[in-house]
Scaffold this motif. Structure first.
Motif, mmCIF file in Angstrom:
data_model
loop_
_atom_site.group_PDB
_atom_site.id
_atom_site.type_symbol
_atom_site.label_atom_id
_atom_site.label_comp_id
_atom_site.label_asym_id
_atom_site.label_seq_id
_atom_site.Cartn_x
_atom_site.Cartn_y
_atom_site.Cartn_z
ATOM 1 N N ASP A 173 -5.267 47.716 -6.630
ATOM 2 C CA ASP A 173 -4.323 46.509 -7.531
ATOM 3 C C ASP A 173 -5.635 45.687 -7.844
ATOM 4 O O ASP A 173 -6.276 45.040 -6.831
ATOM 5 N N LYS A 203 -7.160 39.730 -10.591
ATOM 6 C CA LYS A 203 -7.913 39.086 -9.260
ATOM 7 C C LYS A 203 -9.306 38.656 -9.902
ATOM 8 O O LYS A 203 -10.077 39.370 -10.674
ATOM 9 N N ASN A 239 -1.465 48.825 -10.513
ATOM 10 C CA ASN A 239 -1.651 47.365 -10.887
ATOM 11 C C ASN A 239 -3.177 47.147 -11.892
ATOM 12 O O ASN A 239 -3.500 47.134 -11.282
ATOM 13 N N ASP A 263 0.065 39.439 -10.078
ATOM 14 C CA ASP A 263 -0.811 40.094 -9.387
ATOM 15 C C ASP A 263 0.189 40.053 -7.614
ATOM 16 O O ASP A 263 -0.359 40.601 -6.463
ATOM 17 N N ALA A 264 1.543 39.280 -7.960
ATOM 18 C CA ALA A 264 1.948 39.317 -6.585
ATOM 19 C C ALA A 264 3.260 40.927 -7.165
ATOM 20 O O ALA A 264 5.082 40.782 -7.480
ATOM 21 N N GLU A 265 3.064 41.974 -7.158
ATOM 22 C CA GLU A 265 3.349 43.076 -7.633
ATOM 23 C C GLU A 265 3.525 43.890 -6.321
ATOM 24 O O GLU A 265 5.004 44.513 -6.416
HETATM 25 MN MN MN Z 1 -1.819 42.004 -6.293
#
Ligand code: MN
Ligand code: BES
Ligand code: ZN
Length: 500
Positions: free
Chosen positions: A269, A276, A319, A346-348
């Motif tokens: 991620d 990030k 991701n 990022d809210a995957e």
């Molecule tokens: Mn994430």
């Protein structure tokens, strides 16, 4: 990596000789008036003419949790060394299973380089001692040229006073199976993301399924497209290594209940386009901990032959940002038809999980257990050792109680209805994040709830912190993947097998 060979033994000095153990492990306690020996230590104490407490005291032992003191036996016992490990203070006159598990784990870590240990902690709790030894001995050296000291290879565990030989054998077998599943999970988490990606995870799952005669199905990107898994495809679209959805099932002859498991399988991620920050981004190798745990839990159900049908649904994606990645602003059509506006790539996790949760419900399970490294907010709220436990009230509390009892640590958290409005989208049925930063762990749970079938008892375990140990080893937990919440899932499945 493998589990040390565990066997049962009588607790006598002749038994120590027969087992050819190199070290005898005993427990110590922090009593009211200082150091005390725990049950099981009698043989070692007799060899020292009843002066073992005095000798250990001279060496500075206090009995505090995980303290390790070694002393040579100088021929007083067939083994050359006594290793005393602290259990800490008793609770209401009792030593808890978790105290035994941690002490056994600390002892096993201190025994690396030793071939064989005679372990007397099992006089207190056989299953806990066996699990602690097996998990504490775990190391992951796959990627090191120099493997260093070999971990403890064999442990002889003394029989507890209560119970029959047959019961002890069954307990040891269960503990071994539980430890093996925790280790399967740790190995998957510890494998770096260049080698563990959706297709290679699927291959490894397929091999486990075959070895344990499990049902196994993989959907590749073409099948996902055909069937309309817009969430998994959206999240996985940025990587050249395309997403997968696995279904891994154990089906006994006469199942008492049907349990669906769902685990988040983001093999790395980066955050995607909502990238990030670089600090600690490498920890996101562990973003498939939920997937690994539910896979290993199906293996466990099969090995224990639990009379419960257990099916894991595992969405796998990487991701990454790229020209084919999904964007903030995109609207995805999920499996089942709901639409999601992506405000933060990022809210995957919640997005791939939503697809898998809808898929799981198609099979009409009696319970749904979902687990995921879902939010940094879990770590803010509860720290690195306590998972957030959310879901339907009754089942959530049942699972949280098991998570406490296994020592994995979980605490029930609410899903306040009023948070749902914060996820209202300008365009779609729901947005994947809110504008505010409050209660991030609960918001993620509220998002997932939108995809859970009405009336289905379900639980969501947010294991962002507890699944991966970035600090020093402690108890039976080394660095890296911990295997949380495999032992909780094992306890819940066993409970469902017994109580329904
Ligand atoms: Mn994430
Ligand atoms: N995988 C992360 C959550 C995470 C954080 C796991 C720290 C382990 C340790 C997840 O996909 C994520 O990035 N969540 C975001 C959600 C936010 C954008 C609403 C987070 O927690 O920052
Ligand atoms: Zn993630």
């Amino acid at each position: 990596m493998t589990v040390p060979k565990l066997a049962l033994s009588e607790n006598s000095d002749t038994a120590v000789g027969k087992t050819r153990a190199d070290v005898v492990v005993i427990g110590t306690l922090q009593g009211e008036d200082g150091l005390e020996l725990a049950a099981g230590a009698e043989v070692a104490d007799a060899a020292f003419d009843g002066k073992l407490t005095e000798v250990l005291g001279t060496l500075g032992a206090s009995g505090k949790a995980e303290e390790i003191v070694k002393l040579p036996t100088l021929g007083k016992l067939p083994a050359g060394i006594v290793l005393a490990v602290g259990l800490g203070k008793q609770n209401d006159g009792e030593v808890t299973a978790e105290q035994v598990r941690r002490a056994a784990g600390a002892a096993a870590r201190a025994l690396s380089g030793t071939e064989r240990a005679f372990v007397t902690l099992s006089a207190l709790d056989l299953q806990a001692a066996a699990e602690g030894i097996a998990l504490g001995a775990y190391v992951f050296t796959e990627y090191r040229s120099e493997k260093g000291e070999a971990p403890l290879a064999k442990a002889d565990l003394v029989n507890p006073a209560e119970g029959t030989a047959r019961e002890h054998k069954a307990t040891l077998k269960t503990a071994t199976i539980v430890a093996e599943s925790v280790i399967i999970t740790r190995d998957l988490i510890n494998t770096p993301p260049n080698d563990l990606f959706p297709a290679s995870f699927a291959d490894r799952a397929g091999k486990l399924a075959e070895a344990n005669s499990l049902d196994f199905e993989v959907l590749d990107e073409k099948a996902l497209k055909r069937k309309g898994f817009g969430g998994i495809l959206g999240v996985g679209g940025g990587s050249s290594r395309q997403p997968r959805l696995l279904r891994v099932g154990w089906k006994p002859a006469k199942p008492r209940k049907k349990v669906a498991l769902v685990g988040k399988g983001i093999t790395f991620d980066s955050g995607g386009i909502s990238l990030k920050p670089p600090a600690n981004m490498d920890h996101m190798t562990s973003d498939m901990s939920g997937a690994a745990a539910v896979l290993a839990s199906v293996v466990l159900a099969a090995k224990l032959k639990l009379p419960v049908e257990v099916t894991a649904h595992i969405p796998l994606a990487e991701n990454l940002p790229s020209g084919t990645a999904y964007r903030p602003g995109d609207v995805l059509t999920m499996y089942g038809g709901k639409t999601v506006e992506v405000l933060n790539t990022d809210a995957e996790g919640r997005i791939v999980l939503a697809d898998a949760i809808v898929r799981a419900a198609e099979e009409n399970p009696d319970y749904l257990i979902e687990t995921s490294t879902l939010t940094g907010a879990q770590v803010v709220a509860l720290g690195n050792r306590i998972a957030g436990v959310m879901g339907s009230d009754e089942f959530r509390d049942r699972v949280a109680a098991h998570m406490q009892a296994t020592g994995e640590g979980g605490w029930a958290m609410p899903l306040p209805d009023e948070l749902r409005a914060d996820l209202d989208s300008r365009l779609a049925d729901i947005a994947n994040v809110t504008g505010a930063r409050w209660a991030g762990m609960l918001v993620a749970g509220v998002f997932l709830r939108e995809f859970v079938a009405d009336g289905l008892p379900w639980v969501h375990l947010d294991i962002a912190g507890p699944s991966f140990n970035t600090g020093a080893p402690w108890g039976y937990t080394g660095k890296g993947g911990t295997g949380v919440p495999v032992r909780t899932i094992a306890a819940v499945l066993t409970d469902i097998a017994e109580q329904g």
